[in-house]
Scaffold this motif. Structure first.
Motif, mmCIF file in Angstrom:
data_model
loop_
_atom_site.group_PDB
_atom_site.id
_atom_site.type_symbol
_atom_site.label_atom_id
_atom_site.label_comp_id
_atom_site.label_asym_id
_atom_site.label_seq_id
_atom_site.Cartn_x
_atom_site.Cartn_y
_atom_site.Cartn_z
ATOM 1 N N GLU A 37 0.836 -1.211 0.000
ATOM 2 C CA GLU A 37 0.000 0.000 0.000
ATOM 3 C C GLU A 37 0.867 1.256 0.000
ATOM 4 N N GLU A 38 1.866 1.284 0.880
ATOM 5 C CA GLU A 38 2.723 2.466 0.980
ATOM 6 C C GLU A 38 3.581 2.639 -0.259
ATOM 7 N N PHE A 39 4.092 1.523 -0.796
ATOM 8 C CA PHE A 39 4.915 1.635 -1.999
ATOM 9 C C PHE A 39 4.078 2.090 -3.188
ATOM 10 N N PHE A 40 2.833 1.678 -3.228
ATOM 11 C CA PHE A 40 1.928 2.109 -4.301
ATOM 12 C C PHE A 40 1.814 3.635 -4.322
ATOM 13 N N HIS A 41 1.593 4.229 -3.149
ATOM 14 C CA HIS A 41 1.445 5.692 -3.081
ATOM 15 C C HIS A 41 2.779 6.399 -3.316
ATOM 16 N N THR A 42 3.864 5.814 -2.830
ATOM 17 C CA THR A 42 5.183 6.401 -3.082
ATOM 18 C C THR A 42 5.503 6.362 -4.573
ATOM 19 N N PHE A 43 5.217 5.250 -5.198
ATOM 20 C CA PHE A 43 5.434 5.104 -6.641
ATOM 21 C C PHE A 43 4.651 6.182 -7.399
ATOM 22 N N ASN A 44 3.378 6.339 -7.064
ATOM 23 C CA ASN A 44 2.546 7.327 -7.752
ATOM 24 C C ASN A 44 3.087 8.738 -7.584
ATOM 25 N N ALA A 45 3.502 9.081 -6.349
ATOM 26 C CA ALA A 45 3.988 10.426 -6.079
ATOM 27 C C ALA A 45 5.244 10.734 -6.894
ATOM 28 N N LEU A 46 6.188 9.812 -6.917
ATOM 29 C CA LEU A 46 7.423 10.033 -7.655
ATOM 30 C C LEU A 46 7.201 10.000 -9.168
ATOM 31 N N TYR A 47 6.384 9.067 -9.607
ATOM 32 C CA TYR A 47 6.126 8.948 -11.053
ATOM 33 C C TYR A 47 5.433 10.203 -11.582
ATOM 34 N N ASP A 48 4.435 10.701 -10.836
ATOM 35 C CA ASP A 48 3.711 11.891 -11.266
ATOM 36 C C ASP A 48 4.602 13.128 -11.279
ATOM 37 N N ALA A 49 5.657 13.105 -10.459
ATOM 38 C CA ALA A 49 6.579 14.242 -10.413
ATOM 39 C C ALA A 49 7.776 14.041 -11.346
#
Length: 515
Positions: A291-303
């Motif tokens: 769950e946490e890696f999913f949100h971390t992935f999204n945050a970095l990918y979107d940036a």
């Protein structure tokens, strides 16, 4: 000279020895606190900077200080708040970028700003800007940067009730890179050409192409080497790089939950330019970690920040991995690293011997490069064993000596039988009454999948075929799929006597029938 003057002279000398971006990143905001009884105490802005300076620059700093003072100096770094009468040293060239932090590693106050970061001040490093991110991962528009940014806050201010030591224990700096793992020391061959080219491209254009980059393959083939190499290039350009294993990531999540510091955990992982994750397959089945890696992935990918991961198998072959993560891992580029072929093994051994400053005869190199050594670690281990054996016996390195040194290693390798992959496949189909085309097809039912996995296992154990050849015989399957099938049968055999007897019966039926 007082402590401040000594430190000013020290950083002037350091500036001529390191890259400008590296100097700006790691020595900004540092200042001298004291110099007493041979101990020089330096103030640094963050725990992150402290760990990096201690790991990468402690020796050159100590050497320069000893030259200046004329005596042996012990260096200590202390994370502390800058006071008005103790301003950080300015760059000798008058560059204002040193007095204004290029990148803040501290966490600002406010419930909605924990995952934000300042836009970095432009310098010679080609760093891209990570826009501020809210918890919902939206990106507010940042119009400008104040000419004089507000003073940085210390960990004590930003994390009420949590000391710097507690923070370091909870979220230890895990991004230190192995100095030996660079692109210059990586030996390229057919088996790793794609992975090397993709890693090099990512390091030159982080976040712009092949994002994420997913490297997969067996153990000891160079995936971690490439991961660190990407990190070194990023650091040389002044980017914020974080290397972490999946186990470390999981442990930090556990600590964050335990100490109720999940916001600080998220801020740490979302304020970086390049995230390098080793052995990502181990997060599968761990719900909170996924769950946490999913949100971390999204945050970095979107940036537009670069993500590089390694695994022992492709995303589709990782059991229990969430589908949403599986699909994201496949967004960029999947690059496999295979076992080195003969010529590649020779090149690896010659390079290793050269790095050890040993002259190894070609005949010995060729002997060590036998097929029994299937990965780079085994190759290097075999070479080290031969060198150690020759040194201990005070004997020249010859083929006969190498054979003696490696006798137990090579003799423990099970010799293959005279069976071919075609014979094994036909024999398994006959034993289980399964159609040959179904075995080569995509059906995944138990009545087909289990005989197919047994075929994979027997082909690997009883023939001399490579993983690629086995995959081709079974309908063009990927070599990691063959490894997964082999591991599945191996596990079942170790836990179930019935399965062991079943495999023995299948093999006996194949060996006793002339196809």
């Amino acid at each position: 000279m007082n402590a401040r003057q000594i430190w000013q002279t020290t950083i002037e000398r350091l500036q001529s020895k390191v890259n400008h971006a590296v100097f700006t990143t790691w020595f900004q905001g540092t200042s001298a606190i004291s110099f007493q009884d041979g101990v020089f105490v330096v103030r640094v802005p963050t725990t992150f900077a402290k760990a990096h300076l201690e790991h990468r620059f402690i020796e050159p700093i100590r050497s320069i200080l000893s030259e200046i003072t004329g005596s042996t100096v012990e260096v200590r770094f202390v994370v502390a708040k800058e006071t008005k009468d103790q301003s950080p040293p300015h760059t000798p060239t008058g560059d204002s970028t040193l007095s204004q932090p290029r990148r803040s590693y501290r966490l600002p106050k406010g419930p909605h700003s924990l995952s934000q970061r300042e836009k970095p001040i432009a310098d010679s490093a080609p760093a891209t800007t990570l826009n501020a991110m809210t918890p919902a991962f939206t990106q507010p528009n940042i119009q400008s940067i104040p000419a004089s940014p507000p003073p940085e806050q210390t960990m004590e201010e930003t994390l009420p009730g949590m000391s710097v030591d507690t923070y370091a224990m909870t979220f230890p700096h895990s991004g230190l890179l192995n100095l030996r793992y660079t692109f210059d020391t990586f030996i390229v061959g057919k088996s790793n050409q794609l992975a090397h080219a993709a890693s090099l491209a990512v390091s030159e254009n982080p976040g712009r192409i092949y994002n994420p980059l997913f490297l997969y393959g067996g153990v000891g083939l160079g995936k971690t080497h490439l991961l660190h190499a990407v990190g070194h290039v990023g650091e040389s350009r002044g980017l914020t790089v974080l290397y972490v294993t999946s186990e470390k990531f999981t442990n930090e999540i556990i600590n964050a939950i335990r100490y109720q510091k999940t916001e600080e955990f998220r801020a740490k992982y979302r304020q970086i330019d390049i995230l390098l994750v080793d052995d990502i397959q181990f997060i599968a089945g761990k719900e909170s970690t996924e769950e946490e890696f999913f949100h971390t992935f999204n945050a970095l990918y979107d940036a537009n920040k670069q993500i590089v991961m390694t695994s022992d198998r492709p995303p589709k072959a990782i059991p229990s991995l969430q589908d949403r993560l599986r699909s994201r891992f496949e967004w960029g580029l999947l690059a496999d690293v295979q076992s080195p072929e003969y010529e590649h093994r020779l090149a690896i051994l010659r390079s290793k011997a050269e790095s050890l400053h040993f002259t190894i005869p070609n005949s010995v190199i060729e002997h060590i490069a036998r097929p029994e050594c299937s990965n780079v670690r085994e190759l290097e281990g075999a070479l080290n064993r031969v060198i150690a054996y020759a040194t201990l016996h005070d004997a020249p390195i010859t083929t006969s000596l190498a054979a003696q040194a490696l006798e137990h290693i090579y003799s423990n390798k099970k010799p293959s039988s005279n069976l071919t992959v075609a014979e094994v496949l036909h024999g398994v189909c006959r034993y289980y009454h399964v159609d040959l085309e179904l075995m080569r097809g995509k059906q995944r039912g138990r009545e087909i999948a289990w005989p197919r996995q047994i075929a994979m296992y027997l082909m690997r154990e009883e023939t001399s075929a490579s993983l690629q050849q086995i995959g081709a015989e079974l309908g063009g399957r990927d070599h990691t799929t063959i490894m997964h099938g082999w591991e599945k049968v191996q596990t079942e055999m170790s836990n179930n006597d019935r399965v062991r007897h079943e495999i023995a019966a299948v093999l006996n039926s194949i060996q006793n029938r002339d196809i």
